[in-house]
Scaffold this motif. Structure first.
Motif, PDB file in Angstrom:
ATOM      1  N   ALA A   1     -57.640  -9.345 -47.559  1.00  7.93           N
ATOM      2  CA  ALA A   1     -57.732  -8.898 -46.175  1.00  7.93           C
ATOM      3  C   ALA A   1     -58.471  -9.928 -45.339  1.00  7.93           C
ATOM      4  CB  ALA A   1     -58.457  -7.553 -46.120  1.00  7.93           C
ATOM      5  N   ASN A   2     -59.377 -10.628 -45.961  1.00  8.37           N
ATOM      6  CA  ASN A   2     -60.149 -11.640 -45.264  1.00  8.37           C
ATOM      7  C   ASN A   2     -59.318 -12.900 -45.009  1.00  8.37           C
ATOM      8  OD1 ASN A   2     -62.473 -12.753 -44.147  1.00  8.37           O
ATOM      9  ND2 ASN A   2     -62.979 -13.784 -46.085  1.00  8.37           N
ATOM     10  N   GLN A   3     -58.334 -13.134 -45.879  1.00  9.50           N
ATOM     11  CA  GLN A   3     -57.617 -14.404 -45.777  1.00  9.50           C
ATOM     12  C   GLN A   3     -56.327 -14.353 -44.980  1.00  9.50           C
ATOM     13  OE1 GLN A   3     -57.278 -16.073 -49.677  1.00  9.50           O
ATOM     14  NE2 GLN A   3     -59.491 -16.228 -49.830  1.00  9.50           N
ATOM     15  N   ILE A   4     -55.765 -13.160 -44.781  1.00  8.36           N
ATOM     16  CA  ILE A   4     -54.464 -13.151 -44.126  1.00  8.36           C
ATOM     17  C   ILE A   4     -54.458 -13.202 -42.597  1.00  8.36           C
ATOM     18  CG2 ILE A   4     -53.158 -12.090 -45.992  1.00  8.36           C
ATOM     19  CD1 ILE A   4     -53.456  -9.457 -44.512  1.00  8.36           C
ATOM     20  N   PRO A   5     -55.557 -12.879 -41.895  1.00  7.32           N
ATOM     21  CA  PRO A   5     -55.388 -12.729 -40.437  1.00  7.32           C
ATOM     22  C   PRO A   5     -54.777 -13.929 -39.719  1.00  7.32           C
ATOM     23  CG  PRO A   5     -57.484 -11.848 -41.099  1.00  7.32           C
ATOM     24  CD  PRO A   5     -56.907 -12.519 -42.303  1.00  7.32           C
ATOM     25  N   ASP A   6     -55.191 -15.151 -40.050  1.00  4.02           N
ATOM     26  CA  ASP A   6     -54.670 -16.288 -39.274  1.00  4.02           C
ATOM     27  C   ASP A   6     -53.172 -16.478 -39.488  1.00  4.02           C
ATOM     28  OD1 ASP A   6     -55.536 -16.861 -41.782  1.00  4.02           O
ATOM     29  OD2 ASP A   6     -56.580 -18.714 -41.305  1.00  4.02           O
TER      30      ASP A   6
ATOM     31  N   TRP B   1     -69.116 -13.594 -37.665  1.00  2.58           N
ATOM     32  CA  TRP B   1     -68.919 -12.136 -37.682  1.00  2.58           C
ATOM     33  C   TRP B   1     -67.459 -11.744 -37.507  1.00  2.58           C
ATOM     34  CZ3 TRP B   1     -66.871  -9.755 -33.407  1.00  2.58           C
ATOM     35  CH2 TRP B   1     -66.879 -10.497 -32.209  1.00  2.58           C
ATOM     36  N   ILE B   2     -66.690 -12.615 -36.820  1.00  7.64           N
ATOM     37  CA  ILE B   2     -65.281 -12.253 -36.585  1.00  7.64           C
ATOM     38  C   ILE B   2     -64.528 -12.154 -37.904  1.00  7.64           C
ATOM     39  CG2 ILE B   2     -63.140 -12.951 -35.462  1.00  7.64           C
ATOM     40  CD1 ILE B   2     -64.825 -14.489 -33.441  1.00  7.64           C
ATOM     41  N   GLY B   3     -64.849 -13.073 -38.822  1.00  8.35           N
ATOM     42  CA  GLY B   3     -64.108 -13.110 -40.071  1.00  8.35           C
ATOM     43  C   GLY B   3     -64.840 -12.485 -41.240  1.00  8.35           C
TER      44      GLY B   3
ATOM     45  N   GLY C   1     -55.201 -17.561 -33.856  1.00  7.22           N
ATOM     46  CA  GLY C   1     -55.302 -17.973 -35.256  1.00  7.22           C
ATOM     47  C   GLY C   1     -56.393 -19.018 -35.419  1.00  7.22           C
ATOM     48  N   GLY C   2     -56.504 -19.903 -34.427  1.00  2.00           N
ATOM     49  CA  GLY C   2     -57.550 -20.924 -34.459  1.00  2.00           C
ATOM     50  C   GLY C   2     -58.934 -20.296 -34.455  1.00  2.00           C
ATOM     51  N   VAL C   3     -59.127 -19.302 -33.596  1.00  2.00           N
ATOM     52  CA  VAL C   3     -60.432 -18.624 -33.540  1.00  2.00           C
ATOM     53  C   VAL C   3     -60.729 -17.982 -34.896  1.00  2.00           C
ATOM     54  CG1 VAL C   3     -61.728 -16.734 -32.497  1.00  2.00           C
ATOM     55  CG2 VAL C   3     -60.230 -18.152 -31.089  1.00  2.00           C
ATOM     56  N   ILE C   4     -59.693 -17.332 -35.441  1.00  2.00           N
ATOM     57  CA  ILE C   4     -59.896 -16.608 -36.695  1.00  2.00           C
ATOM     58  C   ILE C   4     -60.233 -17.568 -37.831  1.00  2.00           C
ATOM     59  CG2 ILE C   4     -58.735 -15.217 -38.447  1.00  2.00           C
ATOM     60  CD1 ILE C   4     -57.198 -13.882 -36.133  1.00  2.00           C
ATOM     61  N   GLN C   5     -59.470 -18.662 -37.896  1.00  2.00           N
ATOM     62  CA  GLN C   5     -59.742 -19.594 -38.989  1.00  2.00           C
ATOM     63  C   GLN C   5     -61.120 -20.242 -38.832  1.00  2.00           C
ATOM     64  OE1 GLN C   5     -57.623 -23.519 -40.273  1.00  2.00           O
ATOM     65  NE2 GLN C   5     -56.736 -21.849 -41.423  1.00  2.00           N
ATOM     66  N   THR C   6     -61.469 -20.566 -37.577  1.00  2.00           N
ATOM     67  CA  THR C   6     -62.783 -21.152 -37.325  1.00  2.00           C
ATOM     68  C   THR C   6     -63.881 -20.219 -37.806  1.00  2.00           C
ATOM     69  OG1 THR C   6     -61.855 -22.189 -35.375  1.00  2.00           O
ATOM     70  CG2 THR C   6     -64.247 -22.175 -35.557  1.00  2.00           C
ATOM     71  N   SER C   7     -63.707 -18.942 -37.534  1.00  2.00           N
ATOM     72  CA  SER C   7     -64.759 -18.007 -37.931  1.00  2.00           C
ATOM     73  C   SER C   7     -64.788 -17.831 -39.443  1.00  2.00           C
ATOM     74  CB  SER C   7     -64.554 -16.665 -37.240  1.00  2.00           C
ATOM     75  OG  SER C   7     -63.521 -15.956 -37.872  1.00  2.00           O
ATOM     76  N   ARG C   8     -63.607 -17.865 -40.072  1.00  2.00           N
ATOM     77  CA  ARG C   8     -63.589 -17.689 -41.527  1.00  2.00           C
ATOM     78  C   ARG C   8     -64.295 -18.857 -42.216  1.00  2.00           C
ATOM     79  NH1 ARG C   8     -59.461 -18.896 -45.422  1.00  2.00           N
ATOM     80  NH2 ARG C   8     -57.931 -19.323 -43.810  1.00  2.00           N
ATOM     81  N   LEU C   9     -64.109 -20.066 -41.659  1.00  2.00           N
ATOM     82  CA  LEU C   9     -64.677 -21.248 -42.304  1.00  2.00           C
ATOM     83  C   LEU C   9     -65.999 -21.672 -41.674  1.00  2.00           C
ATOM     84  CD1 LEU C   9     -61.361 -23.255 -42.605  1.00  2.00           C
ATOM     85  CD2 LEU C   9     -62.491 -21.938 -44.378  1.00  2.00           C
ATOM     86  N   SER C  10     -66.426 -20.982 -40.642  1.00  2.00           N
ATOM     87  CA  SER C  10     -67.647 -21.319 -39.896  1.00  2.00           C
ATOM     88  C   SER C  10     -67.601 -22.730 -39.336  1.00  2.00           C
ATOM     89  CB  SER C  10     -68.910 -21.206 -40.756  1.00  2.00           C
ATOM     90  OG  SER C  10     -68.887 -20.024 -41.472  1.00  2.00           O
ATOM     91  N   SER C  11     -66.440 -23.358 -39.397  1.00  2.00           N
ATOM     92  CA  SER C  11     -66.347 -24.744 -38.930  1.00  2.00           C
ATOM     93  C   SER C  11     -65.013 -24.939 -38.233  1.00  2.00           C
ATOM     94  CB  SER C  11     -66.398 -25.738 -40.096  1.00  2.00           C
ATOM     95  OG  SER C  11     -67.195 -25.267 -41.130  1.00  2.00           O
TER      96      SER C  11
END
Lengths: 335, 330, 509
Positions: free
Chosen positions: A60-65, A169-171, A241-251
């Motif tokens: 669930a954490n990995q699919i959003p982007d 927090w988003i991811g 998707g960019g926002v989501i991936q950024t938040s998942r990777l904190s970078s």
């Protein structure tokens, strides 16, 4: 009115209205759920800990982007276009967030709209050029693929931007729940996308345009604004998707999402979306995303080697598409 | 210039294009564009071509910046042309770059090869054209060099020793028999292999058990996926050793997502700027600094030495690798 | 007795439902055997089975006394069975010659022998009198009628024992048809057996030796052609007695006095040249002319599908001169157009009846934010299609699965739902069955009665004579005559149809 039945000797049937029942509308998904089930089962048998709540949470954490990008891609494919730029636009949007927050010191609430705007802007460009200049979207978005990637490097000075906890927090799974805001957002977008496609005038026009743009024109409908909107939506969702991936990777990584457009296209096609336009379903695409992600994490979890991963992923995509084609032909033969 | 006859009619056009393009890439600090480069450089300074991997990669762009900085400070000694490829795996483009630089008549080529074997023949042709070639970053394959019958000096860090040193920073934090996992780079890359070997050497020395080791293709997002899977499958993992910092950052995010943000130890390699923040925050334990900004400079210096003294012995030069931790950053 | 050349016994075909319930047909050498039936009766399916395009689900066939069961079209062709289908099967970017010999291009050492190809193409074209067509032109640049003739020429050029012709004259002008008939006569004298499908019953009377009528997938009758009149044929097809083959007696004008649409000097050269016409409320204006005389192009220019170069439109009492640059502008001003080619630009074949019917009226079935009221859509669609006597299983069915006549009803229903002041109909009954045709004529009448203006383009003069208040004739892009009921005659209209070409011919001479 004596002649109304000329040529019809069988008892006259009145035109039937079928309101699709819940059961009937879920039939297309049965096959995909089955394939997913088989995959999960296989990985469950091969791995110690695949069948667990943490796996579910991590999926669930990995699919959003990939999910949000595939929603946009489905819409684009339905109007018989293609958007090859989504991966790069994701990277560009991610770069915008990174640069604004790290170098510009912007707060998240201000950086996110800017980033979505960047994504939507790229999408608009794709749409306007391909629709008004009548250049195939394949070419225009291929150009955008390079432009946006270049932009991402330019903005970040080719450096990964480490943002840290302010975007996490988003991811990150929310306390009490085991899913993240990003996941809820992605699910909401899937639901909205499906409603948009099947229950609104906009969606109806998209399907019509993808089926036969000339017939739509002759019906007195200007298709250009709809086609452009679709590309803009795809760009906007790539931005998200960019926002989501950024938040998942904190970078923010300017090298992010290389080749993600192909994964998104694969997800759509597995879900039965036609590359020729006019046919597609967002829910099915979501199943496609699930299938790809389960494969990815499952193969990593059982420690498969890189060649194995690629061969298996490719094979599953082909098999899934084959099954879908078979089901469709079978359905046609029994219409 | 014996090999130039092999080049086609377009060589001079191609060459001026290449020089033009590279001077644009190099920015305003670049060299004067010689309109007839194949006629031999009119300038009395030697011209050095720096051929990089992807300039979009921070590591290489830093390296290029360092080289340009060095050239500006020593403008009287040499001219510099910097070129990179778009994609780290775009071998054919890099081979073409070498040929374009040969055609442009540079005096020395300093190259970070995208592949340790495939570039050798092109570099042999450069040598045949009388150009000094220095290898940096990714070491060319010994056997292939022998087959081609040439010696090209390697100037750079020992990645294996570097990885070993980084892994040693885990000593004292891990006990004998503890489980660790490795995120490898692309398997065909020499550096990737060396770093993995370094990690493995450290593990066997300290008695840690490597329970999983997979390639994440140097990429952050892939590393995130793979590290998450590893942590689920092997919850006993105490540390993740990543062959570069991007992958280490991916592992950081995976640790956080699987609730291991507090206790999982992560080390990286390369000392990119983003990882420094993570080290300061305690999310990454250590990384290796191979002084990326100076790597190209070391190579250029070596090339200039060889140009000054054609009789000098062609030999490798090892450059230092330092371990970076929260303490050294402070 | 003459022996059968081709014989089918109890041929059955099942798709989702059984469409052929055991069809018997025998075709003799040297006869033209007409195959009649309303659309959906199974004529095309039977022909497709004979030509190897699809396989039967049961029954037997013999060809020249031997069992015949073609695997595919190629095998059927090698047995001497050729089919010319109603839909054009030409590749529009290839030359005429390449299309003629598409799967048997003359080759030398694997390379196409252009010279031989051109020579043989010339022979094949001349044989059916297509002297004016250059074998090297791209097929797509020819008119539909000429393309149809090229397709026939292609079939005739092969060894042919049985020739199947499905509506071959649908797109042909009278002259082209006559040319074709001469050729069919000659083939008959050579002993070729022909299966001839046509909705033009006069043609059948003139041409056929015998005819077989299919009704709902069964053989209804096989009779000698001279024993039955066109009225009798309709009776056989419908299975009921018809006391009314012509509606002429019932026709009533609904034309009012005020103008709905005035076209002044509209031009889009070379196909539309300075055309003026006027349609009044309740009036049915027919446009006659030869195929290629610019009638479709005129409608498209009026509707904004193609941009007119000169001229104006005046709508109703509004003195503002207009010219539409997009169909959406025309629709916004109360125009509707039912196009000639349903597949190309009339319908969304793979989508449902519902979607097609409501396509241009969605604002009526949605909230302000564009959310669709699907129940209202469904009930309205069902009501409308039912009132047009559309044969379908459900409104969720894809339009492409319907027969031509029922497809056309959907195409018309789309505009009825939208409603308009002026309806443009381009070949509204082309290739559709008698029942659907009758239904459309009644629809024309009722639209006129409600004060709508209708412009009907048709190549079937009888149709225009039967339905219209006035007939305007186009010839070579120009209007060469307008006739009303009191003044028209076939003769006068035919003469006007040729007038434009004759005049330009004189100029050249």
């Amino acid at each position: 009115m004596k002649h109304q039945d000329v040529g019809e000797t069988s008892p006259k049937r009145s035109v039937r209205q079928t309101t699709s029942s819940l059961l009937a509308s879920s039939i297309p998904y049965v096959g995909m759920v089955a394939v997913l089930g088989v995959l999960v089962l296989i990985f469950g048998l091969m791995s110690r800990n695949f069948l667990s709540l943490t796996t579910l949470a991590s999926l669930a954490n990995q699919i959003p982007d990939l999910t949000v990008i595939s929603v946009g891609m489905t819409l684009v494919l339905i109007v018989a276009g293609i958007d090859l730029s989504v991966g790069s636009v994701l990277a560009l949007s991610s770069a915008v967030v990174g640069a604004l927050m790290v170098d510009g010191g912007w707060p998240l609430w201000a950086a996110v709209p800017a980033c979505l705007l960047a994504g939507a802007g790229c999408g608009c460009f794709n749409g306007v050029v391909s629709v008004y200049a009548r250049i195939p979207s394949f070419i225009v978005t291929l150009g955008m693929l390079e432009i946006a990637r270049g932009g991402a490097y330019l903005i970040t000075d080719s450096r990964t931007k480490y943002i840290g906890s302010s975007v996490e927090w988003i991811g990150t799974p929310m306390p009490g729940l085991f899913v993240s805001p990003a996941f809820l957002l992605a699910v909401a977008i899937v639901v909205c996308g499906q409603l948009l496609l099947t229950r609104t005038v906009f969606g109806r026009y998209l399907v019509a345009i993808g089926t036969n743009a000339e017939a739509v024109r002759m019906a007195g409908i200007r298709s250009e604004p709809y086609a452009i909107s679709v590309f803009a939506i795809s760009g906007l969702l790539a931005g998200l998707g960019g926002v989501i991936q950024t938040s998942r990777l904190s970078s923010a990584d300017p090298n992010a999402a290389v080749g993600l457009e192909l994964a998104a296209i694969a997800a759509c096609v597995i879900g039965g979306t036609s590359l020729a336009g006019g046919r597609g379903s967002i829910i099915s695409t979501f199943f496609g995303v699930l299938m790809i992600t389960v494969l990815q994490t499952g193969l990593a979890q059982v420690g498969a080697s890189d060649p194995t991963k690629r061969i298996i992923t490719g094979s599953v995509i082909v098999v899934a598409v084959l099954l879908d084609a078979l089901r469709r032909n079978w359905g046609k033969a029994h219409d | 210039m014996t090999s130039i006859h092999a080049r086609s009619w377009s060589s001079s056009m191609l060459a001026s294009l290449a020089v033009m393009a590279s001077s644009i890439a190099a920015g305003c600090g670049g060299p004067d564009v010689d309109s007839q480069p194949t006629d031999g450089a009119a300038s009395d300074h030697p011209r050095v071509a720096l051929i990089m991997k992807s300039l979009a990669n921070e590591f290489f762009s830093t390296m290029a910046d360092g080289a340009q900085q060095h050239q500006r400070e020593h403008a009287e000694r040499y001219e510099l042309v910097v070129n990179g490829i778009k994609d780290e795996r775009d071998l054919s483009r890099q081979v073409a770059l070498v040929e374009e630089m040969v055609a442009a008549g540079v005096d020395a080529i300093v190259i970070a090869p995208a592949d340790s074997k495939a570039l050798v023949p092109a570099l042999r042709r450069a040598r045949d054209a009388g150009i000094v070639v220095v290898n940096i970053d990714n070491r060319l394959d010994k056997e292939v060099l022998e087959q081609e019958g040439i010696a090209i000096p390697f100037v750079g860090p020992d990645n294996r020793n570097g990885a070993l040193a980084v892994a040693k920073s885990l000593e004292g934090k891990l006990a004998t028999g503890d489980a660790i996992a490795v995120l490898e780079g692309i398997r065909t890359s020499f550096n990737g292999t060396q770093r993995r070997l370094g990690f493995e050497e450290a593990a066997s020395g300290a008695g840690w058990e490597i329970v999983d080791s997979q390639s994440a293709q140097w990429e952050m997002s892939k590393a995130n996926t793979i590290a998450s899977s590893m942590l689920r499958e092997h919850p006993e993992i105490k540390a993740i050793l990543a062959a570069n910092d991007s992958m280490a950052l991916g592992a950081v995010a995976a640790a956080k997502a699987t609730g291991r943000g507090g206790d999982l130890l992560i080390v990286g390699f390369d000392n990119i700027s983003a990882v420094q923040d993570a080290i300061k925050e305690g999310r990454v334990l250590a990384t290796a600094d191979q002084h990326g900004d100076q790597l190209a400079v070391f190579g250029i210096e070596h090339a200039l030495t060889l140009l000054d003294d054609p009789e000098a012995k062609v030999e490798d030069r090892e450059t230092p690798v330092d371990v970076v931790t929260a303490e050294t950053l402070r | 007795m003459t022996r059968s050349l081709l014989e089918t016994r109890g041929v059955i075909k099942d798709y989702a439902v059984r469409v052929l319930h055991g069809v018997d047909l025998d075709v003799r050498a040297g006869e033209i055997h007409a195959l009649l039936g309303a659309n959906g009766a199974g004529k095309s399916t039977l022909c497709r089975i004979i030509a190897g395009l699809t396989r039967s689900s049961g029954g037997t066939m013999t060809l020249g006394g031997e069992t015949y069961s073609p695997r595919d079209k190629q095998q059927a062709e090698s047995c001497g069975i050729q089919i010319v289908q109603q839909e054009l099967n030409l590749l529009s970017t290839l030359s005429v010659a390449e299309n003629l010999f598409f799967n048997r291009l003359p080759r030398r050492l694997g390379v196409i022998d252009r010279g031989a190809l051109r020579r043989r193409a010339r022979v094949a074209l001349d044989r059916i009198g297509l002297n004016e067509i250059d074998a090297d032109t791209a097929t797509g640049t020819l008119g539909v009628g000429q393309q149809q003739l090229v397709e026939i020429a292609s079939a005739l050029d092969r060894d042919c024992r049985v020739l199947i012709l499905d509506e071959p004259t649908a797109a042909l002008t009278g002259d082209e048809s006559r040319r074709l008939f001469r050729w069919l006569d000659e083939l008959r004298s050579q002993g070729v057996g022909m299966i001839y499908i046509s909705h033009r019953l006069e043609e059948v009377t003139r041409l056929a030796d015998r005819l077989t009528v299919l009704r709902d997938g069964r053989t209804a009758a096989t009779v000698a052609a001279h024993e039955v009149s066109p009225d009798g044929m309709v009776q056989l097809m419908t299975g009921e007695t018809s006391d009314e083959s012509s509606h002429a007696g019932q026709w009533r004008s609904h034309a009012g006095s005020h103008s709905l649409l005035r076209v002044v000097g509209l031009s889009r050269l070379p196909m539309v040249d300075n055309v003026s016409l006027e349609v009044r409320a309740g009036e049915r204006l027919g446009i006659a002319g030869l195929v290629g005389s610019g009638r479709t192009e005129l409608l498209r220019a009026i509707f904004g599908a193609d941009r007119a170069e000169a001229g104006e439109l005046y709508l109703g009492e509004d003195p503002t001169p207009r010219r539409f640059d997009h169909p959406s502008a025309a629709v916004a001003h109360g125009m509707a157009m039912v196009t000639e080619d349903r597949k190309q630009n009339g319908l969304l074949l793979s989508l449902s009846l519902l979607i097609n019917t409501t396509l241009c009226s969605l604002d009526r079935f949605s909230s302000k934010l564009g959310y669709l009221h699907r129940r209202a859509e469904a009930s309205e669609t069902a009501r409308l299609l039912e009132s047009l006597e559309t044969r379908c299983t459900s409104i969720e069915q894809a339009v492409g699965t319907l027969s031509g006549g029922n497809q056309q009803k959907v195409a018309v229903a789309k505009w009825l739902l939208r409603d308009a002041d002026v309806f443009l109909f381009d070949e509204p009954t082309r290739g559709i069955d008698v029942a659907a045709r009758r239904r459309l004529y009644r629809l024309f009448d009722s639209l006129a009665r409600h004060g709508k203006g209708l412009v009907i383009v048709s190549s079937d003069l009888d149709e225009l004579l039967e339905t219209c208040d006035r007939i305007t004739v186009m010839s070579a892009g120009r209007v060469t005559g307008t006739f009303d009921r009191s003044s028209w005659s076939r003769d006068a209209i035919m003469r006007a149809s040729f007038a434009g070409y004759r005049r330009s011919g004189e100029e050249v001479a």
